[in-house]
Motif scaffolding. Structure first.
Motif, mmCIF file in Angstrom:
data_model
loop_
_atom_site.group_PDB
_atom_site.id
_atom_site.type_symbol
_atom_site.label_atom_id
_atom_site.label_comp_id
_atom_site.label_asym_id
_atom_site.label_seq_id
_atom_site.Cartn_x
_atom_site.Cartn_y
_atom_site.Cartn_z
ATOM 1 N N THR A 94 40.706 31.680 33.980
ATOM 2 C CA THR A 94 40.762 33.094 34.346
ATOM 3 C C THR A 94 39.433 33.516 34.955
ATOM 4 O OG1 THR A 94 40.033 33.765 32.144
ATOM 5 C CG2 THR A 94 42.413 33.637 32.533
ATOM 6 N N ALA A 111 39.140 42.418 41.520
ATOM 7 C CA ALA A 111 39.999 43.137 40.585
ATOM 8 C C ALA A 111 40.201 44.570 41.049
ATOM 9 C CB ALA A 111 39.396 43.100 39.202
ATOM 10 N N LYS A 112 39.168 45.209 41.611
ATOM 11 C CA LYS A 112 39.305 46.582 42.112
ATOM 12 C C LYS A 112 40.244 46.631 43.308
ATOM 13 C CE LYS A 112 35.017 48.672 40.575
ATOM 14 N NZ LYS A 112 33.760 49.303 40.981
ATOM 15 N N MET A 144 34.622 37.989 34.512
ATOM 16 C CA MET A 144 34.350 39.341 34.982
ATOM 17 C C MET A 144 32.877 39.734 34.900
ATOM 18 S SD MET A 144 37.188 40.072 36.143
ATOM 19 C CE MET A 144 37.015 41.769 36.611
ATOM 20 N N LYS A 167 42.702 44.607 43.928
ATOM 21 C CA LYS A 167 44.059 44.320 43.456
ATOM 22 C C LYS A 167 44.714 45.569 42.885
ATOM 23 C CE LYS A 167 46.597 41.037 40.620
ATOM 24 N NZ LYS A 167 46.489 39.955 39.659
ATOM 25 N N ASN A 168 43.950 46.359 42.153
ATOM 26 C CA ASN A 168 44.500 47.577 41.544
ATOM 27 C C ASN A 168 44.505 48.656 42.564
ATOM 28 O OD1 ASN A 168 44.893 46.318 39.119
ATOM 29 N ND2 ASN A 168 42.914 46.892 38.310
ATOM 30 N N ASN A 222 34.228 38.766 41.253
ATOM 31 C CA ASN A 222 35.476 38.927 40.499
ATOM 32 C C ASN A 222 35.768 40.388 40.231
ATOM 33 O OD1 ASN A 222 35.941 36.195 40.427
ATOM 34 N ND2 ASN A 222 34.851 35.914 38.526
ATOM 35 N N LYS A 223 34.747 41.186 39.998
ATOM 36 C CA LYS A 223 34.950 42.619 39.767
ATOM 37 C C LYS A 223 35.481 43.295 41.024
ATOM 38 C CE LYS A 223 31.451 43.169 36.196
ATOM 39 N NZ LYS A 223 30.166 43.807 35.836
#
Length: 103
Positions: free
Chosen positions: A87, A99-100, A90, A102-103, A95-96
């Protein structure tokens, strides 16, 4: 005497609650014509068969069923470093940011 009265009161309360519960009455419901129901069933089977041949096997709620090998082979691409289990870690900026996005 008090103990006997209390025991009788508890027993009476218990019996009254068991007799108070009744089952709902069953009402008759008109059934739809059998031709319409049969055609709807065959149509549903055709759609289901088509979905199974074109995509991976899904659960009733639409998520992939992980009991099948074809659904387990899905690999996610991580932008930055990963942890031992694969995984995204973070703690890293890459990676952060991913993730932003993706959301």
């Amino acid at each position: 005497m008090k103990k006997i009265f209390n025991l009788f009161a508890i027993a009476l309360l218990g019996l009254s609650t068991t007799f108070a519960q009744t089952t709902p009455s069953v009402t008759s419901v008109k059934q739809a014509p059998k031709k319409v129901a049969a055609s709807a069933k065959t149509e549903a089977k055709k759609v289901e068969a088509k979905a199974q041949t074109t995509a991976a096997k899904l659960k009733a709620d639409g998520t992939p069923d992980m009991r099948y090998k074809e659904n387990k082979d899905v690999k996610t691409v991580v932008a930055g470093p990963t942890k031992k289990d694969g995984t995204a870690d973070m703690r890293y900026k890459a990676n952060k940011a991913a993730a932003k996005k993706k959301n």
